[in-house]
Motif scaffolding. Structure first.
Motif, short mmCIF file in Angstrom:
data_model
loop_
_atom_site.label_atom_id
_atom_site.label_comp_id
_atom_site.label_asym_id
_atom_site.label_seq_id
_atom_site.Cartn_x
_atom_site.Cartn_y
_atom_site.Cartn_z
N ASP A 1 0.85 -1.19 0.00
CA ASP A 1 0.00 0.00 0.00
C ASP A 1 0.89 1.25 0.00
O ASP A 1 2.01 1.22 0.50
N CYS B 1 1.47 4.98 9.09
CA CYS B 1 1.14 3.54 9.16
C CYS B 1 2.25 2.71 8.52
O CYS B 1 2.15 1.51 8.40
N HIS C 1 3.27 2.73 5.37
CA HIS C 1 3.08 2.29 3.98
C HIS C 1 4.26 2.75 3.12
O HIS C 1 4.52 2.15 2.07
N GLU D 1 -5.41 2.63 1.00
CA GLU D 1 -5.76 1.54 1.93
C GLU D 1 -6.53 2.07 3.13
O GLU D 1 -7.36 1.38 3.70
N GLU D 2 -6.21 3.31 3.53
CA GLU D 2 -6.72 3.85 4.80
C GLU D 2 -8.15 4.36 4.68
O GLU D 2 -8.40 5.56 4.71
N HIS E 1 2.49 -6.20 6.79
CA HIS E 1 2.37 -4.92 7.49
C HIS E 1 3.38 -4.89 8.63
O HIS E 1 3.52 -5.88 9.36
ZN ZN Z 1 -1.43 0.29 7.35
#
Ligand code: ZN
Ligand code: ZN
Length: 397
Positions: A78, A104, A106, A138-139, A165
């Protein structure tokens, strides 16, 4: 830890891309910087790709030395960031875009997949084809769904798919996965309670939506404790409750509530959606008010790993980080992940890669989606090694 020298040698170059990505965060379907960097590098390394899938998405294909198997696997990263004001302390590569942040990791996922792309295009030590899927949004905005709507697996068929992840709760040098559900379905609901406002001193002439809402929030909590089985993991959180203008002497006309429902079991999910809607309307009616309850569903299906593929991934993870550093039966998380939508079409496995340091105050130990968080560049070689081994062993020569 078993990382080949030729992958370790990529560490600085790939960490450089990761930091550049971190400096230039963009959110849902606007990831032109990340998408541009991915395309530049793929072109530079002679890897064919198609861009513009779900706006900023990119899909590249690398051919193995041979292709007698006809087998194709896909690896997804992502690319999107979050609407967070970053705490830049200690980060020379902090966000240059105010209010946006790669909170996050990514940026790390994209960089690791680029590293794997470079290695695999130079060492085509496999039989078959690999697709590299660079996904936007993705978020919360359903980038995976949009790629699927635009024919991702029709245009670029895959027999198996994989994703990872980073996980700040797990120590650096560890990996975790599980067969079956690993991340929850997440549904958003929006409730409007329609009352009748008026003078706060004359409530008998009003229908107070705050009183209705207060009853509703409490009653909704009983769905999880009284309607679903105690053995079913479910979360129902009301996260916003807005009513009134700030005046202390006016009863509001309307109250607006929203929140999230998290679940693994599709039957439980459907039942709760029905029950939340019914309870909202019934409680509003019982006070003389009206209500609407709208569910925005589908952006996040549960992420369910294929048992056989998860076992394969656990084996690869053990080869990379060592037997004792792999938890192949990690607790599922009620967080959500839109890779679940892809896993509903093609069997595969989503894994967690630990990144925590011994120092609990390290940015690498901060929770995902928090302002001090940072992706730990020291796990990049491990991530590349994992992808390369997945390819070499899923598509053996
Ligand atoms: Zn994430
Ligand atoms: Zn996230």
């Amino acid at each position: 830890m078993t990382i080949r020298n030729s992958i370790q040698a990529l560490a600085d170059e790939i960490a450089g891309y990761r930091r550049t990505l971190h400096e230039n965060p963009q959110t849902a379907f606007e990831e032109t910087f990340a998408s541009g960097l991915v395309q530049d590098k793929l072109a530079q390394w002679g890897i064919p790709f198609e861009a513009g899938i779900a706006m900023t998405g990119v899909v590249a294909t690398i051919e193995g030395e041979t292709n007698t198997s006809g087998k194709i696997i896909g690896i997804r990263a992502d690319m999107d960031a979050l609407d967070i004001f970053e705490d830049p302390i200690g980060k020379p590569h902090a966000s240059k875009i105010e209010g946006k942040m790669h909170g996050c990791g990514h940026d790390g996922h994209t960089a690791i997949l680029l590293g794997a792309a470079k290695y695999l295009s130079e060492n085509r030590n496999f039989d078959g084809q690999v697709r590299l899927i660079f996904q936007p949004a993705e978020e919360g905005s359903g980038g995976a769904h949009k790629m699927l709507e635009e024919g991702l697996f029709d245009r670029f068929p895959c027999d198996q798919i994989f994703a990872m992840h980073n996980w700040p709760k797990l120590k650096k040098g560890t990996m975790a996965m599980r067969a079956g559900p690993v991340m929850a379905a997440a549904d958003r609901f929006d409730i409007v309670l329609q009352g009748a406002g008026g003078h706060a001193a004359m409530p008998q002439a009003c229908i107070d939506p705050i009183v209705i809402g207060a009853q509703l929030v409490t009653a909704l909590q009983t769905l999880v404790s009284r309607v679903t089985s105690p053995l079913e993991p479910v979360v129902l959180s009301v996260t916003n409750f807005n009513a009134g203008t700030g005046a202390f002497n006016v009863i509001a006309d309307e109250a607006h509530l929203n929140g999230t429902l998290r679940s693994f079991n599709p039957e439980v999910r459907a039942k709760l959606i029905e029950q939340i809607t019914k309870m909202t309307k019934d409680i509003a009616h019982s006070f003389g008010g009206k209500a609407t309850c709208v569910f925005e569903q589908g952006a996040y299906d549960p992420t369910i790993n294929d048992a056989e593929v998860a076992e394969f991934c656990a084996g690869i993870a053990r080869d990379v980080v060592g037997e004792g550093n792999v938890d192949a039966n990690v607790d599922p998380s009620l967080g959500a992940e839109d890779f679940g939508a892809m896993l509903q079409k093609v069997p595969g496995c989503y894994v967690f890669m630990g990144q925590a340091e011994d120092d609990v105050n390290s940015p690498y130990n901060q929770g995902l989606h928090t302002p001090r968080y940072d992706f730990n560049d020291s796990i990049i070689p491990q991530g590349i090694e994992y992808w390369v081994r997945i390819v070499e062993q899923a598509l053996p020569k």
